[in-house]
Design a protein around this motif. Sequence first.
Motif, short mmCIF file in Angstrom:
data_model
loop_
_atom_site.label_atom_id
_atom_site.label_comp_id
_atom_site.label_asym_id
_atom_site.label_seq_id
_atom_site.Cartn_x
_atom_site.Cartn_y
_atom_site.Cartn_z
N HIS A 174 17.48 13.22 18.33
CA HIS A 174 16.14 13.10 17.79
C HIS A 174 15.20 14.15 18.87
N SER A 175 14.67 13.88 19.85
CA SER A 175 13.67 14.68 20.46
C SER A 175 13.88 13.92 22.00
N PRO A 176 13.20 14.93 22.94
CA PRO A 176 13.30 14.54 24.29
C PRO A 176 12.45 13.31 24.67
N ALA A 177 11.18 13.45 23.68
CA ALA A 177 10.08 12.10 23.87
C ALA A 177 10.69 11.09 23.47
N ARG A 178 11.62 11.07 22.32
CA ARG A 178 12.23 9.66 21.66
C ARG A 178 13.26 9.13 22.59
N ALA A 179 14.03 10.05 23.27
CA ALA A 179 14.98 9.73 24.56
C ALA A 179 14.24 9.02 25.59
N LYS A 180 13.18 9.58 25.88
CA LYS A 180 12.45 8.90 27.10
C LYS A 180 12.03 7.47 26.65
N GLU A 181 11.45 7.33 25.34
CA GLU A 181 11.09 5.99 24.87
C GLU A 181 12.41 5.10 24.90
N VAL A 182 13.55 5.47 24.36
CA VAL A 182 14.48 4.71 24.30
C VAL A 182 15.25 4.46 25.57
N LEU A 183 15.04 5.22 26.69
CA LEU A 183 15.31 5.09 28.11
C LEU A 183 14.56 3.91 28.60
N ILE A 184 13.15 3.87 28.36
CA ILE A 184 12.22 2.91 28.75
C ILE A 184 12.57 1.52 28.37
N GLN A 185 12.99 1.28 26.98
CA GLN A 185 13.26 0.36 26.30
C GLN A 185 14.42 -0.42 27.00
N VAL A 186 15.65 0.53 26.98
CA VAL A 186 16.75 0.07 27.30
C VAL A 186 16.78 -0.46 28.63
N PHE A 187 16.13 0.32 29.66
CA PHE A 187 16.19 -0.03 31.13
C PHE A 187 15.39 -1.11 31.59
N SER A 188 13.97 -1.50 30.73
CA SER A 188 13.25 -2.57 30.77
C SER A 188 14.20 -3.83 30.56
N TRP A 189 15.09 -3.63 29.68
CA TRP A 189 16.05 -4.95 29.37
C TRP A 189 16.98 -5.02 30.28
N THR A 201 10.89 1.61 36.02
CA THR A 201 10.66 1.81 34.61
C THR A 201 9.35 1.63 33.98
N ARG A 202 8.62 0.64 34.58
CA ARG A 202 7.42 0.20 34.23
C ARG A 202 6.35 1.32 34.47
N LEU A 203 6.59 1.85 35.52
CA LEU A 203 5.66 3.19 36.23
C LEU A 203 6.09 4.12 35.16
N CYS A 204 7.57 4.66 35.00
CA CYS A 204 7.74 5.74 34.14
C CYS A 204 7.08 5.34 32.54
N ASN A 205 6.80 3.81 32.26
CA ASN A 205 6.46 3.80 30.89
C ASN A 205 4.56 4.21 30.84
N HIS A 206 4.26 3.82 31.73
CA HIS A 206 2.74 3.87 32.20
C HIS A 206 2.57 5.41 32.08
N ARG A 207 3.44 6.24 32.79
CA ARG A 207 3.23 7.72 32.72
C ARG A 207 3.41 8.35 31.30
N PHE A 208 4.59 7.71 30.63
CA PHE A 208 4.92 8.35 29.55
C PHE A 208 3.81 8.07 28.60
N LEU A 209 3.35 6.73 28.07
CA LEU A 209 2.10 6.41 27.41
C LEU A 209 0.84 7.45 27.95
N HIS A 241 0.26 9.21 21.31
CA HIS A 241 0.52 8.69 19.99
C HIS A 241 1.72 7.79 20.00
N TYR A 242 2.53 7.49 21.07
CA TYR A 242 3.51 6.58 20.92
C TYR A 242 3.15 5.13 21.22
N ARG A 243 1.61 4.87 21.65
CA ARG A 243 1.17 3.71 21.69
C ARG A 243 1.03 3.01 20.51
N LYS A 244 1.00 3.72 19.29
CA LYS A 244 0.62 3.07 18.05
C LYS A 244 1.97 3.32 17.45
N LYS A 245 2.53 2.15 16.96
CA LYS A 245 3.93 2.33 16.24
C LYS A 245 3.57 2.54 14.86
#
Length: 120
Positions: free
Chosen positions: A32-47, A89-97, A102-106
């Motif tokens: 996909h893309s680096p931004a999508r990879a970061k989003e997936v990493l944040i979701q996976v590592f949160s779990w 992970t939560r800090l990374c999520n905050h920085r990513f958003l 635009h990733y805030r709105k699905k």
Amino acid sequence: MGLIARLSRIVPLVILLAVVAAIIYLVVTYRHSPARAKEVLIQVFSWVCGVLSALFGAASVYAFFDNAPAVLDLTLSFMAVGLVGLAITRLCNHRFLKHNPHYRKKRLAATTHRRWPWQR
């Protein structure tokens, strides 16, 4: 010496988490893309970090009531890794958003209204 012994026990868990993160990031970036990879990493590592914290927290409680101080020390160390990983992970999520608002709105799934030729 006690702190170094604790740190040496958690190194394999930290290395395992880093290897998993690198593999996920490389695969999703390729697909996909680096931004999508970061989003997936944040979701996976949160779990993953949440589950690790909960499991080792439960094991710590069991070790406490079973009066096993060595096991309690080990499980508390692993639980601390999970909690620190969750906080990072939560800090990374905050920085990513913050940098990708635009990733805030699905996206919503498209809907199709089928109309017969005689309906207007």
